[in-house]
Write a protein that holds these residues in place. Sequence first.
Motif, PDB file in Angstrom:
ATOM      1  N   GLU A   1       0.826  -1.207   0.000  1.00 18.39           N
ATOM      2  CA  GLU A   1       0.000   0.000   0.000  1.00 18.39           C
ATOM      3  C   GLU A   1       0.860   1.258   0.000  1.00 18.39           C
ATOM      4  O   GLU A   1       0.587   2.204  -0.737  1.00 18.39           O
ATOM      5  N   HIS A   2       1.900   1.256   0.799  1.00 21.16           N
ATOM      6  CA  HIS A   2       2.789   2.418   0.885  1.00 21.16           C
ATOM      7  C   HIS A   2       3.464   2.707  -0.458  1.00 21.16           C
ATOM      8  O   HIS A   2       3.609   3.870  -0.848  1.00 21.16           O
ATOM      9  N   LEU A   3       3.867   1.652  -1.145  1.00 21.21           N
ATOM     10  CA  LEU A   3       4.588   1.823  -2.407  1.00 21.21           C
ATOM     11  C   LEU A   3       3.654   1.986  -3.607  1.00 21.21           C
ATOM     12  O   LEU A   3       4.116   2.193  -4.726  1.00 21.21           O
ATOM     13  N   GLY A   4       2.353   1.889  -3.372  1.00 12.11           N
ATOM     14  CA  GLY A   4       1.396   2.091  -4.446  1.00 12.11           C
ATOM     15  C   GLY A   4       1.118   0.850  -5.278  1.00 12.11           C
ATOM     16  O   GLY A   4       0.652   0.950  -6.417  1.00 12.11           O
ATOM     17  N   TYR A   5       1.370  -0.320  -4.728  1.00 13.88           N
ATOM     18  CA  TYR A   5       1.110  -1.581  -5.413  1.00 13.88           C
ATOM     19  C   TYR A   5      -0.142  -2.225  -4.840  1.00 13.88           C
ATOM     20  O   TYR A   5      -0.488  -2.003  -3.680  1.00 13.88           O
ATOM     21  N   THR A   6      -0.781  -3.064  -5.638  1.00 13.87           N
ATOM     22  CA  THR A   6      -1.851  -3.890  -5.101  1.00 13.87           C
ATOM     23  C   THR A   6      -1.211  -5.062  -4.374  1.00 13.87           C
ATOM     24  O   THR A   6      -0.050  -5.408  -4.635  1.00 13.87           O
ATOM     25  N   VAL A   7      -1.969  -5.670  -3.488  1.00 11.94           N
ATOM     26  CA  VAL A   7      -1.449  -6.848  -2.785  1.00 11.94           C
ATOM     27  C   VAL A   7      -1.191  -7.968  -3.797  1.00 11.94           C
ATOM     28  O   VAL A   7      -0.200  -8.695  -3.687  1.00 11.94           O
TER      29      VAL A   7
ATOM     30  N   LEU B   1      15.539  -5.561  -7.784  1.00 13.15           N
ATOM     31  CA  LEU B   1      15.982  -4.612  -6.758  1.00 13.15           C
ATOM     32  C   LEU B   1      16.101  -3.189  -7.291  1.00 13.15           C
ATOM     33  O   LEU B   1      15.850  -2.228  -6.561  1.00 13.15           O
ATOM     34  N   VAL B   2      16.459  -3.045  -8.555  1.00 10.08           N
ATOM     35  CA  VAL B   2      16.442  -1.711  -9.163  1.00 10.08           C
ATOM     36  C   VAL B   2      15.007  -1.185  -9.156  1.00 10.08           C
ATOM     37  O   VAL B   2      14.753  -0.013  -8.836  1.00 10.08           O
ATOM     38  N   GLY B   3      14.060  -2.064  -9.463  1.00 14.65           N
ATOM     39  CA  GLY B   3      12.651  -1.682  -9.374  1.00 14.65           C
ATOM     40  C   GLY B   3      12.249  -1.281  -7.966  1.00 14.65           C
ATOM     41  O   GLY B   3      11.495  -0.327  -7.769  1.00 14.65           O
ATOM     42  N   ALA B   4      12.755  -1.995  -6.970  1.00 18.37           N
ATOM     43  CA  ALA B   4      12.456  -1.659  -5.575  1.00 18.37           C
ATOM     44  C   ALA B   4      13.015  -0.285  -5.215  1.00 18.37           C
ATOM     45  O   ALA B   4      12.342   0.522  -4.555  1.00 18.37           O
ATOM     46  N   LEU B   5      14.223  -0.022  -5.653  1.00 19.29           N
ATOM     47  CA  LEU B   5      14.823   1.288  -5.386  1.00 19.29           C
ATOM     48  C   LEU B   5      13.996   2.400  -6.024  1.00 19.29           C
ATOM     49  O   LEU B   5      13.731   3.435  -5.382  1.00 19.29           O
ATOM     50  N   LEU B   6      13.571   2.195  -7.253  1.00 20.46           N
ATOM     51  CA  LEU B   6      12.751   3.194  -7.932  1.00 20.46           C
ATOM     52  C   LEU B   6      11.403   3.369  -7.242  1.00 20.46           C
ATOM     53  O   LEU B   6      10.903   4.503  -7.117  1.00 20.46           O
ATOM     54  N   ALA B   7      10.814   2.279  -6.777  1.00 18.74           N
ATOM     55  CA  ALA B   7       9.527   2.364  -6.084  1.00 18.74           C
ATOM     56  C   ALA B   7       9.647   3.147  -4.785  1.00 18.74           C
ATOM     57  O   ALA B   7       8.781   3.972  -4.453  1.00 18.74           O
TER      58      ALA B   7
ATOM     59  N   THR C   1      16.283   8.366   2.427  1.00 16.32           N
ATOM     60  CA  THR C   1      17.447   7.644   1.909  1.00 16.32           C
ATOM     61  C   THR C   1      17.707   6.367   2.697  1.00 16.32           C
ATOM     62  O   THR C   1      18.129   5.357   2.127  1.00 16.32           O
ATOM     63  N   ALA C   2      17.420   6.375   3.989  1.00 14.75           N
ATOM     64  CA  ALA C   2      17.648   5.183   4.811  1.00 14.75           C
ATOM     65  C   ALA C   2      16.838   3.990   4.321  1.00 14.75           C
ATOM     66  O   ALA C   2      17.282   2.847   4.441  1.00 14.75           O
ATOM     67  N   ALA C   3      15.672   4.229   3.734  1.00 14.83           N
ATOM     68  CA  ALA C   3      14.851   3.131   3.221  1.00 14.83           C
ATOM     69  C   ALA C   3      15.456   2.503   1.976  1.00 14.83           C
ATOM     70  O   ALA C   3      15.089   1.389   1.599  1.00 14.83           O
ATOM     71  N   LEU C   4      16.377   3.214   1.339  1.00 15.21           N
ATOM     72  CA  LEU C   4      17.011   2.686   0.130  1.00 15.21           C
ATOM     73  C   LEU C   4      18.207   1.788   0.434  1.00 15.21           C
ATOM     74  O   LEU C   4      18.676   1.067  -0.450  1.00 15.21           O
ATOM     75  N   ILE C   5      18.679   1.817   1.660  1.00 16.99           N
ATOM     76  CA  ILE C   5      19.890   1.071   2.001  1.00 16.99           C
ATOM     77  C   ILE C   5      19.718  -0.445   1.843  1.00 16.99           C
ATOM     78  O   ILE C   5      20.550  -1.086   1.192  1.00 16.99           O
TER      79      ILE C   5
END
Length: 116
Positions: free
Chosen positions: A35-41, A79-85, A93-97
């Motif tokens: 939900e936070h990242l804007g994805y459906t479950v 993981l690149v997709g995760a970073l972009l999301a 920035t801490a969430a990107l680590i």
Amino acid sequence: MHYTFIGLSLTLAAVFLATGSAKLLRARWTVRAAEHLGYTVRSFRLIGVLEVAAVAGLLAGLAWAPLGTAAAVGLLALLVGALLAHRRAGDATAALIPPAWLALASTATAAAGLVQ
């Protein structure tokens, strides 16, 4: 077999077995993250399927390195997709680590698999 490739493959497999399984089982934290990242479950569960498939590829790569290398490259793309999301969601920035470190580990695994 190269010990670096083995160690990194097993480490990534353990991490993504945990996170992929949690997404497949709709663990509470994964629903909140979706939900936070804007994805459906449902789409987050698909990511879980990809993570578990990568685990299978990493483990099979212990017998045939090209398969493990391909799985590591697939994880890198994920993981690149995760970073972009996370960036799109405006996370600090801490969430990107964590995804950045896992992307680095995936890159190192793929590189180690290439030198087998």
